[in-house]
Design a protein around this motif. Structure first.
Motif, mmCIF file in Angstrom:
data_model
loop_
_atom_site.group_PDB
_atom_site.id
_atom_site.type_symbol
_atom_site.label_atom_id
_atom_site.label_comp_id
_atom_site.label_asym_id
_atom_site.label_seq_id
_atom_site.Cartn_x
_atom_site.Cartn_y
_atom_site.Cartn_z
ATOM 1 N N ALA A 339 0.844 -1.207 0.000
ATOM 2 C CA ALA A 339 0.000 0.000 0.000
ATOM 3 C C ALA A 339 0.873 1.248 0.000
ATOM 4 O O ALA A 339 0.588 2.217 -0.702
ATOM 5 C CB ALA A 339 -0.937 -0.004 1.204
ATOM 6 N N ASN A 340 1.943 1.199 0.786
ATOM 7 C CA ASN A 340 2.852 2.337 0.835
ATOM 8 C C ASN A 340 3.523 2.584 -0.505
ATOM 9 O O ASN A 340 3.951 3.683 -0.801
ATOM 10 C CB ASN A 340 3.928 2.097 1.891
ATOM 11 N N CYS A 341 3.666 1.525 -1.293
ATOM 12 C CA CYS A 341 4.250 1.652 -2.627
ATOM 13 C C CYS A 341 3.153 1.867 -3.663
ATOM 14 O O CYS A 341 3.372 1.609 -4.848
ATOM 15 C CB CYS A 341 5.073 0.413 -2.953
ATOM 16 N N THR A 342 1.988 2.283 -3.219
ATOM 17 C CA THR A 342 0.801 2.555 -4.038
ATOM 18 C C THR A 342 0.326 1.342 -4.848
ATOM 19 O O THR A 342 -0.299 1.504 -5.883
ATOM 20 C CB THR A 342 1.026 3.738 -5.009
ATOM 21 N N ARG A 343 0.644 0.146 -4.378
ATOM 22 C CA ARG A 343 0.171 -1.047 -5.082
ATOM 23 C C ARG A 343 -0.956 -1.693 -4.288
ATOM 24 O O ARG A 343 -0.798 -2.761 -3.698
ATOM 25 C CB ARG A 343 1.332 -2.041 -5.261
ATOM 26 N N VAL A 344 -2.094 -1.019 -4.285
ATOM 27 C CA VAL A 344 -3.218 -1.487 -3.470
ATOM 28 C C VAL A 344 -3.712 -2.854 -3.909
ATOM 29 O O VAL A 344 -4.148 -3.657 -3.081
ATOM 30 C CB VAL A 344 -4.414 -0.525 -3.560
ATOM 31 N N GLU A 345 -3.666 -3.099 -5.228
ATOM 32 C CA GLU A 345 -4.171 -4.387 -5.709
ATOM 33 C C GLU A 345 -3.371 -5.516 -5.069
ATOM 34 O O GLU A 345 -3.927 -6.554 -4.692
ATOM 35 C CB GLU A 345 -4.072 -4.507 -7.232
ATOM 36 N N ASP A 346 -2.045 -5.311 -4.969
ATOM 37 C CA ASP A 346 -1.216 -6.336 -4.344
ATOM 38 C C ASP A 346 -1.556 -6.482 -2.861
ATOM 39 O O ASP A 346 -1.567 -7.595 -2.332
ATOM 40 C CB ASP A 346 0.267 -6.001 -4.528
ATOM 41 N N SER A 347 -1.837 -5.360 -2.204
ATOM 42 C CA SER A 347 -2.256 -5.430 -0.801
ATOM 43 C C SER A 347 -3.483 -6.316 -0.674
ATOM 44 O O SER A 347 -3.544 -7.207 0.175
ATOM 45 C CB SER A 347 -2.592 -4.037 -0.272
ATOM 46 N N CYS A 348 -4.453 -6.063 -1.526
ATOM 47 C CA CYS A 348 -5.694 -6.835 -1.466
ATOM 48 C C CYS A 348 -5.437 -8.305 -1.756
ATOM 49 O O CYS A 348 -6.017 -9.190 -1.130
ATOM 50 C CB CYS A 348 -6.724 -6.274 -2.439
ATOM 51 N N ARG A 349 -4.542 -8.547 -2.718
ATOM 52 C CA ARG A 349 -4.223 -9.927 -3.063
ATOM 53 C C ARG A 349 -3.648 -10.657 -1.848
ATOM 54 O O ARG A 349 -4.059 -11.765 -1.514
ATOM 55 C CB ARG A 349 -3.216 -9.949 -4.215
ATOM 56 N N VAL A 350 -2.692 -10.022 -1.190
ATOM 57 C CA VAL A 350 -2.106 -10.637 0.005
ATOM 58 C C VAL A 350 -3.186 -10.890 1.051
ATOM 59 O O VAL A 350 -3.270 -11.968 1.642
ATOM 60 C CB VAL A 350 -0.999 -9.735 0.600
ATOM 61 N N VAL A 365 -5.406 -3.539 5.500
ATOM 62 C CA VAL A 365 -5.899 -3.475 4.123
ATOM 63 C C VAL A 365 -6.881 -2.310 3.963
ATOM 64 O O VAL A 365 -6.888 -1.626 2.933
ATOM 65 C CB VAL A 365 -6.505 -4.833 3.680
ATOM 66 N N ILE A 366 -7.659 -2.047 4.994
ATOM 67 C CA ILE A 366 -8.595 -0.914 4.924
ATOM 68 C C ILE A 366 -7.817 0.396 4.831
ATOM 69 O O ILE A 366 -8.063 1.239 3.969
ATOM 70 C CB ILE A 366 -9.528 -0.913 6.150
ATOM 71 N N ALA A 367 -6.824 0.531 5.704
ATOM 72 C CA ALA A 367 -6.012 1.753 5.685
ATOM 73 C C ALA A 367 -5.299 1.890 4.347
ATOM 74 O O ALA A 367 -5.209 2.983 3.782
ATOM 75 C CB ALA A 367 -4.996 1.733 6.825
ATOM 76 N N GLY A 368 -4.819 0.781 3.828
ATOM 77 C CA GLY A 368 -4.125 0.802 2.540
ATOM 78 C C GLY A 368 -5.015 1.340 1.440
ATOM 79 O O GLY A 368 -4.598 2.172 0.636
ATOM 80 N N CYS A 369 -6.243 0.871 1.398
ATOM 81 C CA CYS A 369 -7.184 1.351 0.377
ATOM 82 C C CYS A 369 -7.441 2.839 0.549
ATOM 83 O O CYS A 369 -7.315 3.628 -0.402
ATOM 84 C CB CYS A 369 -8.503 0.593 0.481
ATOM 85 N N VAL A 370 -7.809 3.221 1.754
ATOM 86 C CA VAL A 370 -8.198 4.613 1.989
ATOM 87 C C VAL A 370 -7.037 5.556 1.687
ATOM 88 O O VAL A 370 -7.217 6.596 1.051
ATOM 89 C CB VAL A 370 -8.696 4.796 3.438
ATOM 90 N N GLN A 371 -5.836 5.172 2.111
ATOM 91 C CA GLN A 371 -4.687 6.051 1.900
ATOM 92 C C GLN A 371 -4.341 6.200 0.419
ATOM 93 O O GLN A 371 -3.669 7.134 0.029
ATOM 94 C CB GLN A 371 -3.466 5.524 2.665
ATOM 95 N N ASN A 372 -4.801 5.256 -0.384
ATOM 96 C CA ASN A 372 -4.549 5.363 -1.815
ATOM 97 C C ASN A 372 -5.765 5.867 -2.585
ATOM 98 O O ASN A 372 -5.831 5.753 -3.805
ATOM 99 C CB ASN A 372 -4.103 4.008 -2.360
ATOM 100 N N GLY A 373 -6.728 6.368 -1.850
ATOM 101 C CA GLY A 373 -7.873 6.980 -2.506
ATOM 102 C C GLY A 373 -8.968 6.016 -2.916
ATOM 103 O O GLY A 373 -9.946 6.435 -3.530
#
Length: 766
Positions: A339-350, A365-373
DNA sequence: ATAGGGTTAG
């Protein structure tokens, strides 16, 4: 209290009822077996009991200490430890890890140092578990400051607690440097050398009973201790940081994986990234130990912060090869890293591959999504988390709230606020700040202010949220006054705060003030302007009609202006019908981004607005040839939890006939009151009547018309648009607000136009 | 005895 417990208590209160050690042991075993809720009571009783059976206390205390710690009763652990020490009985290797862990949780470094003294005195400083616990304590509690170990905030807490007695004349064991920092420890140091310094030792004459014994948790959350990864990232300036950890580590005769992991985590959490990674390497070469899930989840945040997705992926690969990728700790770290590397899809996959995601995995994962819009995705996951019976915690709320703020879904935000209050979480700094932001962004400045004022401390984040909220809704003076108050209260503005106040200026055409803040930012605070600051000032100049000045300003930027910065100028060129400059600006944009369709459209419209149909048509041809398409302007309104979206000329809505009817009537009244359709901006090759129709079916107007017929009389109509509001619509909406007597709020991505009684909050500054 | 998640950004 159960009958067993009552019986136990009775027995303990009547020491004479126990006749032998073996009976006592039975009793004691029963205590440990029983539910531990009332351990406190047992302990008190036990102390009394000890007086009658002097041979028993050490045995009982030893096991009860472990019991307390494993049940989170850390203060009781320390009290029991002091009692034990007082009784002259030596704690053994089972006791120290528990006691040190308690010190760590209570953030009590000084007590911990004393305990360390005891460890050495008792001769257990080579014990593996004790050493590990010691390293953990030092790595978490020592800060880089020279104040003897405690941070200012921690000191405040600490000073309120009863202290141990002074250490005088013992044979303990720390050497203290002139600045008060302990630089060495060892046994049998010369007494004289210790006496004068700020040394702590272990002559524990007084007992340690805290008035706060009911409130043992909460320190960490409140003061951002070790649960906050940012607060301890201070490795740059802390030469002494980790010194004692290192020292203990080196002195340990036996080290296991836990020892290495503890040091690695210590380095990582204190910002010594290089050292942490070196230790991982050393661990393999020196001890032939392989990184495990602890090691990896300590190392991953480093790559998350460095935004080094390649290194992160290496770790991910290692985890997969070693069957560790389904570990929730590693999983959460991976989610965060991606998520920090703006790869939200990968976050979700993991996340989706985790067999048993826990609270932290969900929150990551929630924070990752929100932080990337990805606000909608974040909300979806939040609902799924609730359905999975995972209880939302502090982090959950402060992570999801920005989604409500950015989507301006006030009703959702209010629901969450209700949950927060019911959970007693509304005094959390993160949550309160996110609430201030949410209410302010939704235009509910009063509620935002109310929460803001109610906060124990207002930090830069809550101030900025407040200022930005005012700025976005056109309360420029309030924003500026808040900024002043903030400075007066000694809260140092950062670049975000300046962006907020610049936004306020921009929204109110305050050119002079904007320059002042812009210059003050650089001059007084040494903050170099970022792209956003330039964009804000350029936008202000352009909207104010100072087009040439804006052009010069952008040209002189010391960082490469992004297309978006030029685009705001181009939009203003169109409003002010300055074709020459528009061409120059468009040229700049095309050189940066040849496929910027927005710029083609803007330039084409600029030609149209000035009646230069040929050039406009030519541009449209170029666009068609290129096959590029602008994303259509779209407006939407939420009614009864349902989103109704419109594009220009849209007849697909089920209520279209009604909408059309309303608009026709409105137009009649509007024109009677002086509204003139500005047909200049539309294409030339259609009939005048068609132009009118086209103009009157802008997406914004459709949405507003639907709002009028579908929401209660007198309520506010809230419409959002994906592009800037157009001038014609702006003027029309002013008329509409007066005619229907309703407040209409139109949001165009970044600013909110409040129309009321024929006026707009932005002072017609579009 | 060791590890992971949070608030402000026209």
């Amino acid at each position: 209290m159960s009958s067993t417990e009552t019986l136990l208590k009775t027995l303990l209160r009547n020491p004479y009822s126990i006749k032998s050690i073996s009976q006592a042991k039975q009793l004691h075993a029963q205590i440990i077996k029983t539910n531990t809720t009332h351990l406190n009571l047992y302990h008190e009783s036990l102390i009394g009991f000890n007086a009658f059976h002097p041979s028993l206390p050490s045995l009982a205390l030893k096991s009860i200490i472990r019991c307390y710690t494993s049940n989170g009763l850390f203060l009781q652990t320390l009290t029991a430890f002091v009692k034990m020490w007082d009784s002259g009985d030596y704690p053994d290797h089972n006791v120290f890890p528990s006691v040190l862990k308690s010190c760590t949780h209570l953030m009590d470094l000084r007590f911990g140092e004393s305990v360390h003294g005891c460890v050495i005195r008792v001769g257990l400083d080579s014990d593996l578990y004790t050493g590990n616990a010691l390293m953990n304590m030092y790595s978490k509690l020592e800060t880089s400051g020279g104040n003897g170990g405690l941070s200012d905030v921690a000191c405040q807490v600490f000073d309120k607690m009863p202290r141990l007695g002074n250490v005088v004349g013992n044979d303990m064991c720390f050497e203290v440097s002139s600045d008060g920092n302990m630089v060495h420890f060892g046994r049998n140091l010369d007494r004289e050398r210790v006496a004068g310094g700020s040394t702590m030792g272990c002559s524990m004459k007084t007992s340690y009973v805290s008035p706060q014994s009911n409130k043992q948790t909460g320190f960490f959350d409140r003061f951002g201790g070790m649960s906050n990864k940012v607060s301890r990232r201070n490795g740059e300036n802390g030469a002494l940081l980790m010194y004692n950890v290192r020292k203990v580590f080196e002195m340990m005769p036996k080290k296991d994986l836990v020892s290495w992991n503890t040091v690695i985590a210590g380095y990582a959490q204190n910002g010594f990234y290089k050292e942490a990674l070196n230790m991982v390497r050393e661990m393999g070469s020196a001890s032939h130990l392989q990184p495990d899930s602890f090691t990896l989840s300590s190392v991953l945040p480093i790559f998350a912060e460095y935004v080094d997705v390649m290194k992160g992926k290496e770790i991910h690969g290692y985890a997969i090869r070693h069957g560790l990728d389904t570990d929730v700790y590693i999983g959460s770290s991976l989610i965060d890293m991606y998520a920090n590397c703006t790869r939200v899809e990968d976050s979700c996959r993991v996340f989706n591959l985790l067999p048993q995601p826990d609270s932290v995995s969900w929150n990551s994962v929630i924070a990752g999504c929100v932080q990337n819009g990805a606000f909608d995705e974040g909300l979806k996951l939040f609902r799924q988390m609730l359905m999975a019976k995972i209880k939302p915690v502090n982090v959950s709320f402060s992570s999801i709230m920005p989604a409500c703020a950015h989507l301006t879904t006030l009703h959702l935000g209010k629901q969450l606020h209700g949950r927060i209050i019911r959970g007693g979480l509304d005094d959390n700094l993160f949550i309160a700040s996110s609430l201030v932001d949410m209410y302010a962004r939704c235009g509910n400045i009063k509620t935002a202010r109310w929460i803001f004022n109610d906060m124990e401390q207002n930090d830069i984040v809550s101030w900025t949220a407040m200022i930005m909220g005012c700025a976005l809704h056109g309360h420029a003076n309030e924003a500026i006054s808040l900024f002043g108050q903030m400075e007066m209260e000694g809260v140092k503005p950062n670049s975000v705060a300046f962006l907020a106040v610049l936004t306020a200026c921009s929204h109110a055409k305050m050119v002079e003030e904007a320059w002042q803040y812009f210059n003050s930012m650089v001059r007084d605070y040494g903050i170099s302007p970022g792209l956003e600051h330039y964009a804000s000032v350029a936008d202000l100049l352009a909207r104010a009609g100072k087009l040439e000045e804006a052009y010069g300003f952008i040209s002189r930027m010391h960082i490469e202006p992004a297309g978006s910065v030029w685009s705001t100028l181009l939009a203003s060129c169109r409003v002010h019908k300055n074709i020459e400059l528009a061409e120059k600006v468009a040229e700049k944009i095309f050189s940066l981004d040849p496929n910027n369709t927005g710029a083609y459209v803007l330039l084409s419209n600029t030609y149209s607005a000035a009646g230069r149909w040929k050039e406009a048509a030519k541009l449209r041809t170029i666009m068609r040839d290129k096959g590029t398409r602008k994303k259509p302007a779209c407006s939407w309104i939420e009614v009864n939890n349902e989103v109704h979206a419109f594009v220009a000329g849209d007849k697909s809505h089920p209520c279209y006939d009604k909408i059309n009817e309303v608009m026709t009537i409105l137009l009649e009244v509007m024109e009677r009151e002086g509204y003139v359709v500005d047909t200049n901006e539309v294409l030339h090759d259609i009939e005048e009547e068609q132009k009118r129709e086209l103009l009157c079916s802008h997406s914004e107007r459709l949405a507003i018309a639907f709002g009028i017929i579908s929401t209660p009389v007198g309520s506010t109509i809230r419409v959002t648009k994906n592009l800037r509001v157009c001038v014609d619509c702006h003027i029309a909406t002013k008329f509409i607000s007066k005619i229907v007597g309703r407040e209409i709020i139109v949001r165009d991505n970044s600013r909110f136009h409040h129309f009321r009684d024929g006026k707009c909050s932005c002072g017609d500054y579009w």
